[in-house]
Design a protein around this motif. Structure first.
Motif, short mmCIF file in Angstrom:
data_model
loop_
_atom_site.label_atom_id
_atom_site.label_comp_id
_atom_site.label_asym_id
_atom_site.label_seq_id
_atom_site.Cartn_x
_atom_site.Cartn_y
_atom_site.Cartn_z
N ARG A 155 0.98 -1.28 -0.02
CA ARG A 155 -0.04 0.11 0.34
C ARG A 155 0.79 1.26 -0.07
N ASP A 207 6.16 4.58 5.57
CA ASP A 207 4.56 4.46 6.30
C ASP A 207 4.89 3.17 7.24
N ARG A 208 5.16 2.88 7.22
CA ARG A 208 4.98 1.49 7.79
C ARG A 208 5.17 2.10 9.74
N SER A 249 2.73 4.12 10.92
CA SER A 249 2.55 5.15 11.10
C SER A 249 0.57 4.55 11.65
N GLY A 250 -0.19 4.18 11.38
CA GLY A 250 -1.22 3.45 12.16
C GLY A 250 -1.08 3.79 13.51
N SER A 251 -0.17 3.17 13.77
CA SER A 251 0.34 2.86 15.52
C SER A 251 -0.11 4.42 16.28
N LEU A 285 -1.45 6.91 15.06
CA LEU A 285 -2.97 7.71 15.20
C LEU A 285 -3.25 7.16 15.84
N VAL A 286 -3.52 5.86 15.58
CA VAL A 286 -4.45 5.66 17.21
C VAL A 286 -3.73 5.52 18.41
#
Length: 128
Positions: free
Chosen positions: A2, A7-8, A10-12, A14-15
């Motif tokens: 993706r 970007d690895r 980055s979701g963590s 944000l959470v």
């Protein structure tokens, strides 16, 4: 794949940021609730103390009006700020309650109440 290798994870982040924001809002709501609760407790205690003082003036209870009011406030976890017997046969009481937790640093919640014999002028004014 993706996103790129940058970007690895980055979701963590944000959470975690969302959780921190929710925690901050939750603590703010708890603090506000504590302050509102203290205000309500002060209002209720002041009302009851003024009624107790008025009972003394009306001869339904013994003692001094302000001493009786102070005893009622202590029983409700409030502090007497001021008490006055007015010329119209009423008792005016000011009560303070310290909020629990961090809002206590902002100071006490203060409420005022007055109770006494109804006068004819007050009855006419209240019926309008």
């Amino acid at each position: 794949m993706r996103g790129g290798p940058r970007d690895r994870g980055s979701g963590s982040v944000l959470v975690l940021a969302a959780c921190a924001a929710l925690l901050s809002v939750g603590l703010g709501v708890l603090g506000l609730s504590s302050a509102v609760l203290a205000r309500h407790r002060a209002e209720s205690a002041a009302d009851l103390a003024a009624l107790a003082g008025a009972d003394v003036l009306a001869g339904r209870a013994s003692g001094a009006p302000c001493e009786r009011a102070a005893a009622v406030l202590r029983a409700h976890g409030a502090r007497l700020v001021g008490c006055a017997v007015r010329g119209d046969g009423s008792v005016a009481v000011s009560a303070a309650v310290l909020p629990a937790g961090p809002p206590a640093a902002l100071g006490e919640a203060v409420a005022r109440a007055r109770a006494g014999q109804a006068t004819e002028a007050a009855a006419v004014e209240g019926s309008r």
